[in-house]
Design a protein around this motif. Structure first.
Motif, short mmCIF file in Angstrom:
data_model
loop_
_atom_site.label_atom_id
_atom_site.label_comp_id
_atom_site.label_asym_id
_atom_site.label_seq_id
_atom_site.Cartn_x
_atom_site.Cartn_y
_atom_site.Cartn_z
N GLY A 180 0.80 -1.22 0.00
CA GLY A 180 0.00 0.00 0.00
C GLY A 180 0.83 1.27 0.00
N ASN A 181 1.96 1.24 0.72
CA ASN A 181 2.79 2.45 0.76
C ASN A 181 3.61 2.65 -0.51
N ASP A 182 3.48 1.74 -1.49
CA ASP A 182 4.13 1.93 -2.79
C ASP A 182 3.26 2.73 -3.76
N THR A 183 2.08 3.13 -3.32
CA THR A 183 1.24 3.98 -4.15
C THR A 183 1.97 5.29 -4.44
N ASP A 184 2.17 5.57 -5.72
CA ASP A 184 2.96 6.75 -6.09
C ASP A 184 2.81 6.98 -7.60
N LEU A 185 3.52 8.00 -8.08
CA LEU A 185 3.55 8.31 -9.50
C LEU A 185 4.77 7.62 -10.11
N TYR A 186 4.54 6.89 -11.21
CA TYR A 186 5.60 6.13 -11.86
C TYR A 186 5.74 6.58 -13.32
N TYR A 187 6.99 6.68 -13.75
CA TYR A 187 7.29 7.12 -15.11
C TYR A 187 7.96 6.00 -15.89
N CYS A 188 7.59 5.90 -17.16
CA CYS A 188 8.26 5.00 -18.10
C CYS A 188 9.31 5.79 -18.86
N GLY A 189 10.53 5.29 -18.84
CA GLY A 189 11.59 5.89 -19.63
C GLY A 189 12.03 4.91 -20.71
N ILE A 190 11.99 5.31 -21.95
CA ILE A 190 12.37 4.45 -23.06
C ILE A 190 13.52 5.10 -23.82
N GLU A 191 14.54 4.28 -24.12
CA GLU A 191 15.71 4.75 -24.84
C GLU A 191 15.88 3.91 -26.10
N VAL A 192 16.16 4.57 -27.18
CA VAL A 192 16.53 3.88 -28.42
C VAL A 192 18.05 3.77 -28.42
N MET A 193 18.54 2.53 -28.23
CA MET A 193 19.97 2.30 -28.14
C MET A 193 20.61 2.09 -29.53
N TYR A 194 19.83 1.46 -30.43
CA TYR A 194 20.34 1.19 -31.77
C TYR A 194 19.16 1.01 -32.71
N PRO A 195 19.24 1.54 -33.92
CA PRO A 195 20.35 2.27 -34.55
C PRO A 195 20.38 3.73 -34.11
N PRO A 196 21.48 4.42 -34.40
CA PRO A 196 21.56 5.85 -34.09
C PRO A 196 20.49 6.62 -34.86
N PRO A 197 20.14 7.80 -34.39
CA PRO A 197 20.68 8.48 -33.22
C PRO A 197 20.05 7.97 -31.91
N TYR A 198 20.79 8.16 -30.83
CA TYR A 198 20.30 7.78 -29.51
C TYR A 198 19.16 8.72 -29.10
N LEU A 199 18.06 8.14 -28.66
CA LEU A 199 16.90 8.92 -28.22
C LEU A 199 16.46 8.44 -26.85
N ARG A 200 15.99 9.38 -26.08
CA ARG A 200 15.49 9.05 -24.73
C ARG A 200 14.30 9.95 -24.41
N ARG A 201 13.20 9.31 -24.02
CA ARG A 201 12.00 10.07 -23.68
C ARG A 201 11.31 9.44 -22.46
N PHE A 202 10.56 10.30 -21.76
CA PHE A 202 9.80 9.86 -20.60
C PHE A 202 8.30 9.96 -20.89
N GLY A 203 7.54 9.09 -20.25
CA GLY A 203 6.09 9.17 -20.35
C GLY A 203 5.54 10.27 -19.46
N ASN A 204 4.23 10.45 -19.52
CA ASN A 204 3.59 11.50 -18.75
C ASN A 204 3.32 11.12 -17.31
N GLY A 205 3.61 9.89 -16.93
CA GLY A 205 3.44 9.46 -15.54
C GLY A 205 2.11 8.76 -15.30
N THR A 206 2.16 7.72 -14.48
CA THR A 206 0.96 6.96 -14.13
C THR A 206 0.88 6.83 -12.61
N LEU A 207 -0.30 7.11 -12.08
CA LEU A 207 -0.51 6.91 -10.66
C LEU A 207 -0.85 5.44 -10.43
N LEU A 208 0.05 4.72 -9.78
CA LEU A 208 -0.19 3.33 -9.43
C LEU A 208 -0.79 3.29 -8.03
#
Length: 214
Positions: free
Chosen positions: A109-137
């Motif tokens: 229960g105390n793990d209820t919080d806002l969680y973000y997904c971070g996705i990175e494109v490692m290959y092929p280039p260029p390297y990209l990294r973005r975050f989601g808008n957040g989810t309340l679990l």
């Protein structure tokens, strides 16, 4: 304007659009028995599909102070993973078309919080990294060892109520008995008082009457 400068400006405006990554996730997810499923959707715009992705789950309200829960990479040869997260948390992931399906277990229960997904494109280039808008679990608190204690507390409360009601009934009964006893006592006293007066009047009348006839 020279041809080289025009080409540079066109490429500068065109490439960021062509190589873009957008991550979305649901606003709110409710867990069940300490487990929750979270879908991290992504949209990649580029010449080639990502051959290697890295997904990371973060916890925290502010991205600057977020805490990494679990992370792993996907390739064409490995489209699923299972890793140990922070504390008792465990993460399982499955790569699907345009999204990563995350299953997080071992939550409380105390793990209820806002969680973000971070996705990175490692290959092929260029390297990209973005975050989601957040989810309340939202993780409902599961009944555990505290249930017997709560049950005992409930039983003690019911016993106290019963004792209070029994005491109230006993007090009312005693009050009724006291009132009835008092009324009976008053009746006996009144009977004795008026009965004695009647007897004295009868004796006086008889004695005086006989004296008058003599």
């Amino acid at each position: 304007m020279s041809l080289s400068l025009l080409t540079f400006l066109c490429l500068g405006l065109y490439l960021p659009v062509w190589n873009a990554l957008r991550v979305t996730q649901p606003y709110r997810v409710v867990g069940f028995r300490g487990e929750v499923e979270l879908f991290c959707s992504y949209h990649h715009t580029g010449r080639h599909e990502p051959e290697e992705l890295r997904v990371t789950l973060y916890r925290g309200v502010y991205r600057e102070g977020k805490q990494e829960v679990c992370t792993s990479s996907f390739t064409h040869n490995q489209t699923s993973f299972q890793v140990e997260g922070v504390g008792e948390v465990r993460c399982r992931g499955q790569l699907g078309p345009g999204r990563v399906n995350l299953t997080i277990s071992g939550l409380r229960g105390n793990d209820t919080d806002l969680y973000y997904c971070g996705i990175e494109v490692m290959y092929p280039p260029p390297y990209l990294r973005r975050f989601g808008n957040g989810t309340l679990l939202f993780i409902p608190e599961e009944p555990g060892c505290s249930l017997p204690e709560a049950q005992r507390t409930s039983d003690m409360g019911e016993t106290s109520v019963r004792l209070a009601l029994a005491g109230l009934v006993a007090a009312n009964i005693l009050m009724v008995i006291s009132v009835v006893t008092f009324l009976l006592y008053q009746g006996l006293q009144r009977k004795r008082r008026f009965g004695g007066i009647t007897q004295m009047i009868s004796q006086n009348d008889g004695r005086f009457g006989y004296g008058n006839f003599q």
